[in-house]
Design an enzyme around this catalytic site. Structure first.
Site, PDB file in Angstrom:
ATOM      1  N   HIS A  87     -14.965   1.933   3.165  1.00  0.00           N
ATOM      2  CA  HIS A  87     -14.449   0.886   2.271  1.00  0.00           C
ATOM      3  C   HIS A  87     -12.943   1.026   2.050  1.00  0.00           C
ATOM      4  CE1 HIS A  87     -15.251   3.596  -1.316  1.00  0.00           C
ATOM      5  NE2 HIS A  87     -14.206   2.961  -1.798  1.00  0.00           N
ATOM      6  N   ASP A 223     -20.429   6.027   4.370  1.00  0.00           N
ATOM      7  CA  ASP A 223     -19.169   5.362   4.017  1.00  0.00           C
ATOM      8  C   ASP A 223     -17.942   6.148   4.534  1.00  0.00           C
ATOM      9  OD1 ASP A 223     -17.134   3.915   2.852  1.00  0.00           O
ATOM     10  OD2 ASP A 223     -18.056   3.822   0.871  1.00  0.00           O
ATOM     11  N   SER A 651     -11.894   7.798  -3.822  1.00  0.00           N
ATOM     12  CA  SER A 651     -12.604   7.382  -2.619  1.00  0.00           C
ATOM     13  C   SER A 651     -11.919   7.996  -1.412  1.00  0.00           C
ATOM     14  CB  SER A 651     -12.592   5.865  -2.491  1.00  0.00           C
ATOM     15  OG  SER A 651     -13.630   5.339  -3.246  1.00  0.00           O
TER      16      SER A 651
HETATM   17  N1  ARG Z   1     -18.123   1.588  -6.084  1.00  0.00           N
HETATM   18  C1  ARG Z   1     -17.286   2.185  -5.070  1.00  0.00           C
HETATM   19  C2  ARG Z   1     -15.861   2.266  -5.572  1.00  0.00           C
HETATM   20  O1  ARG Z   1     -15.260   1.696  -6.302  1.00  0.00           O
HETATM   21  C3  ARG Z   1     -17.397   1.541  -3.731  1.00  0.00           C
HETATM   22  C4  ARG Z   1     -16.831   0.167  -3.602  1.00  0.00           C
HETATM   23  C5  ARG Z   1     -16.987  -0.455  -2.233  1.00  0.00           C
HETATM   24  N2  ARG Z   1     -18.349  -0.783  -1.910  1.00  0.00           N
HETATM   25  C6  ARG Z   1     -18.945  -1.968  -2.244  1.00  0.00           C
HETATM   26  N3  ARG Z   1     -20.203  -2.151  -1.943  1.00  0.00           N
HETATM   27  N4  ARG Z   1     -18.308  -2.914  -2.876  1.00  0.00           N
HETATM   28  O2  ARG Z   1     -15.162   1.657  -5.996  1.00  0.00           O
HETATM   29  N1  GLU Z   2     -15.321   3.784  -4.858  1.00  0.00           N
HETATM   30  C1  GLU Z   2     -14.295   4.310  -5.719  1.00  0.00           C
HETATM   31  C2  GLU Z   2     -12.923   4.200  -5.070  1.00  0.00           C
HETATM   32  O1  GLU Z   2     -12.663   3.245  -4.371  1.00  0.00           O
HETATM   33  C3  GLU Z   2     -14.658   5.689  -6.113  1.00  0.00           C
HETATM   34  C4  GLU Z   2     -15.723   5.578  -7.083  1.00  0.00           C
HETATM   35  C5  GLU Z   2     -15.249   5.906  -8.442  1.00  0.00           C
HETATM   36  O2  GLU Z   2     -14.690   5.059  -9.148  1.00  0.00           O
HETATM   37  O3  GLU Z   2     -15.486   7.070  -8.786  1.00  0.00           O
HETATM   38  O4  GLU Z   2     -12.022   4.974  -5.319  1.00  0.00           O
END
Ligand code: ARG
Ligand code: GLU
Length: 716
Positions: A87, A223, A651
């Site tokens: 991502h 990921d 991330s």
């Molecule tokens: N929650 C994770 C992070 O902030 C992954 C985000 C990307 N994945 C998704 N399915 N949108 O941000």
């Molecule tokens: N998916 C998040 C990022 O893009 C990390 C998840 C979180 O917020 O801990 O940094």
């Protein structure tokens, strides 16, 4: 055994248990030059803090790079191979994709250096050194200074300090505030600008589970994506050139494929973006009761409309996939955050903490009164600001975030007010923005979203923050009639002519005349005026006061609890967080194990589904149990969780074991623990990682990209 020996062993055991409990309750994201080595070793670390951070010899920090606009990455080979999340690479992978050659769907593996794909604008930044400069920056400061005087003096001191610090020409130095401006640190950095895409699994692995599984445990996502840093002949940063060569790192991470167990020591190194761990209870009340519910309720409606239309229309589904994902990402996080704050009684906890701070015995009466005054003022400001905060939260979501048409209209309304000096610059910025928005814009669908947003704003926001005639717009049917009319009389929707060609082929005067006739811009402009006159001046005032109060409150906390270790709130600087691999219990009667496996991936498989489809090759590898050296006993571990305190920005961060070997790749947190940005709680806050063995398995067995495996140092 002698009684006394038994007693001392018992005492020692209790002591270690209590030390461990203490260590576990805090969480924390620590600056790597200030690590508590003793505590880390007690928890299981086998290497020294110097091996994590050393400015005179290569150390782990030399393998960690800030990636793109808000992720972390790490060097995993002597030839500059860089690992991060799928991502985090998504935007670049998408930019190399076409309908006939869709790298998102099919994955991509460069079979030699020549096939590695350059990415305009992508940068990777290493931290060379960190120095505390608090005394230089706060020099000459007087308690009686106004906020403006203070900021001016600090800026002057920063400039002076910067010019006195030495650096190489290919380095930068940043000076940043910590603990709300009570401390300052200088960061010497090196930024590489030729970063090429080397490999990525298909989205069916890299984004498996998509939005349904996002922020959730148990999780089954691969990921990751792989890039490579290129440098000039001297191994220094350089803009893209075909003559650049693979970067030779000062340090790269060895990779361990040894067995993992619950309770193993785990640390994560990276660039967490933002936390707010030291707010007063009144601020948390505002987040729980005003900010989060506003954002959640508006996005609820947008997502419902988008989802229905995406299900009905394949083209819309592709166009809106990424937009939907980012709207949903925040929405889902805030729901989890609110529930977590409520379930862990965050407000009461902070109130108790405030009482303790006010009652501290070693403070003078004068100081106690000062602290009480700080908390009382903050409480007052948070309470009186609620209606402004609600209006501005709504305003941003409605007119900027959820409705793209309103966003364009707002940008153009600002352009209309640009003076001669700034017009061209602003116009160019807007055109760039338009190119991005129009690529995936559907004006009919956006009309539906905009109508709903406008009616919610009209219904839920006080009259003093509305414009004339707003009573009508509380009804969705009136909004629909209104917007039909506006949509038919605007360059933005294309009904009056093509906006981009008008902007790029006319003089300033003609552009302004045309924009003045645009119905949508005329509709939005009074809202923007209202914001400028009635909301923004108040917010500026309020932020200024809060900055100073929060700084003094932070100072009071540091002073009142001299034995408590305070980590500075995250601010996108390099940090280390440590903990252990651990399951958790999100609810009464449920316990989540810390590992998931490939069998679980297969269990979730739904043929042709856009979230849970799988490549045939992966099924075959599973059926044949063709896991190579990457399995644990009979199983292929896919994801795992630990008590590492992480946030957005982490991330792509490496997860390391007690020896400092790379064993996982951070990519998310569990839903019940997303309140950790405000109130970390070790019982339910967990970060989610891809097991490095799953990554190697995909590279090796699934993609057959052995040339990459051969570059790495793998410890069996
Ligand atoms: N929650 C994770 C992070 O902030 C992954 C985000 C990307 N994945 C998704 N399915 N949108 O941000
Ligand atoms: N998916 C998040 C990022 O893009 C990390 C998840 C979180 O917020 O801990 O940094």
């Amino acid at each position: 055994m002698k009684k006394s020996t038994f007693k001392s062993i018992l005492f020692f055991c209790l002591l270690t248990i209590s030390l461990q409990i203490n260590a576990q309750t805090g969480g924390g994201m620590w600056l790597p030059n200030q690590l508590n080595e003793k505590e880390m070793k007690e928890m299981g670390m086998k290497i020294s803090a110097k091996q994590l951070f050393n400015t005179s010899n290569p150390s782990i920090k030399d393998a960690i790079a800030h990636f793109g606009r808000g992720c972390t990455s790490e060097v995993i080979s002597p030839k500059g191979l860089l690992l991060t999340n799928h991502h985090c690479g998504y935007y670049y992978i998408q930019s190399h994709s076409t309908v006939n050659n869709d790298l998102l769907t099919n994955g991509f593996w460069a079979s030699n250096f020549e096939e590695e794909k350059p990415n305009e604008g992508l940068k990777a930044t290493f931290i060379v050194d960190i120095k505390e400069v608090t005394s230089q920056i706060l020099k000459g400061l007087d308690d009686n200074f106004s906020e403006e005087q203070r900021n001016q003096l600090i800026q002057d001191n920063i400039d002076k300090t910067l010019s006195a610090l030495t650096k190489e020409i290919y380095q930068e130095i940043d000076i940043l505030p910590f603990y709300n401006g009570n401390q300052y640190y200088a960061f010497v950095t090196e930024t590489y600008e030729d970063i090429r895409l080397v490999g990525t699994p298909p989205s069916s692995i890299g984004k498996y589970g998509s939005d349904t599984d996002n922020w959730m445990w148990p999780r089954h996502t691969g990921d990751f994506s792989i890039f490579r840093i290129y440098a000039d002949k001297n191994n220094h940063p350089a803009k893209y050139s075909k003559d650049n060569v693979p970067y030779k790192p000062k340090y790269y991470l060895p990779i361990s494929i040894k067995e993992k167990k619950e309770n193993d020591f785990s640390f994560v190194y990276g660039f967490p973006g933002k936390t707010q761990e030291y707010l007063p209870s009144s601020a948390i009340e505002q987040i729980i009761e005003v900010i989060n519910p506003s954002r959640i309720s508006l996005r609820n409606e947008t997502l419902k409309i988008l989802d229905q239309n995406m299900r009905e229309n394949k083209e819309i589904k592709i166009k809106y996939a990424s937009k939907y994902a980012s709207i949903a990402n925040g929405w889902k996080k805030w729901i989890g955050e609110n529930q977590g704050l409520i379930n862990t009684h965050a407000i009461q906890k902070k109130k108790d903490y405030e009482t303790k701070l006010l009652k501290q015995t070693n403070a003078s009466d004068d100081e106690k009164n000062k602290n009480l005054a700080i908390l009382t003022s903050m409480d007052e400001i948070y309470k009186t600001s609620n209606s402004f905060i609600k209006a501005s939260t709504y305003f941003n979501e409605v007119f900027y975030y959820n409705s793209e048409t309103f966003r364009i209209a707002s940008l153009l309304s600002n352009l209309l007010n640009s003076d001669n000096r700034n017009f061209e610059k602003n116009k160019d910025k807007i055109i760039k923005n338009l190119n991005k928005i129009y690529k995936n814009y559907d004006s009919e669908l956006d009309k539906k979203v905009s109508a709903k947003m406008l009616s919610m704003y009209s219904m839920n926001i006080e009259p003093r923050f509305q414009i004339a005639g707003h009573e009508d717009y509380e009804k969705i049917s009136s909004c629909e009639v209104l917007l039909n009319n506006l949509w038919n009389n605007s360059y933005i929707t294309g009904s009056k002519g093509d906006l981009r060609s008008i902007l790029s082929t006319n003089t300033q005067q003609i552009i302004k005349n045309k924009l003045k006739e645009d119905a949508l811009i005329s509709f939005i402009s009074p809202y923007i005026e209202m914001y400028k006159n009635k909301i923004s001046p108040y917010l500026n005032e309020y932020e200024k006061k809060l900055d100073s109060l929060q700084r003094n409150y932070m100072k009071a906390q540091l002073k009142a609890f001299p034995n408590k270790k305070f980590f500075p709130d995250a601010n996108s600087t390099l940090r280390v967080t440590y903990g252990k691999i651990d399951g958790y219990s999100p609810k009464d009667g449920i316990y989540y194990k810390p590992f998931t496996t490939l069998s679980g991936v297969i269990e979730k498989y739904v043929p042709n589904d856009y979230e849970f489809d799988l490549p045939n090759k992966l099924m075959t590898l599973y059926n044949e149990k063709n896991y190579g050296p990457y399995s644990q006993k009979e199983d292929m571990i896919v994801n795992y969780i630990a008590t590492n305190h992480t946030t957005g920005g982490n991330s792509g961060s490496p997860a390391l074991d007690s020896q400092g070997n790379l064993v996982g790749l951070n990519f998310d947190r569990v839903w019940e623990g997303t309140m950790s940005d405000i109130n970390y709680n070790s019982s339910i806050c967990r970060n989610i990682m891809v097991d490095i063995r799953y990554i190697l398995f995909i590279i090796d067995k699934f993609a057959g990209a052995n040339r990459l495996i051969n570059e790495m140092k793998i410890i069996k």
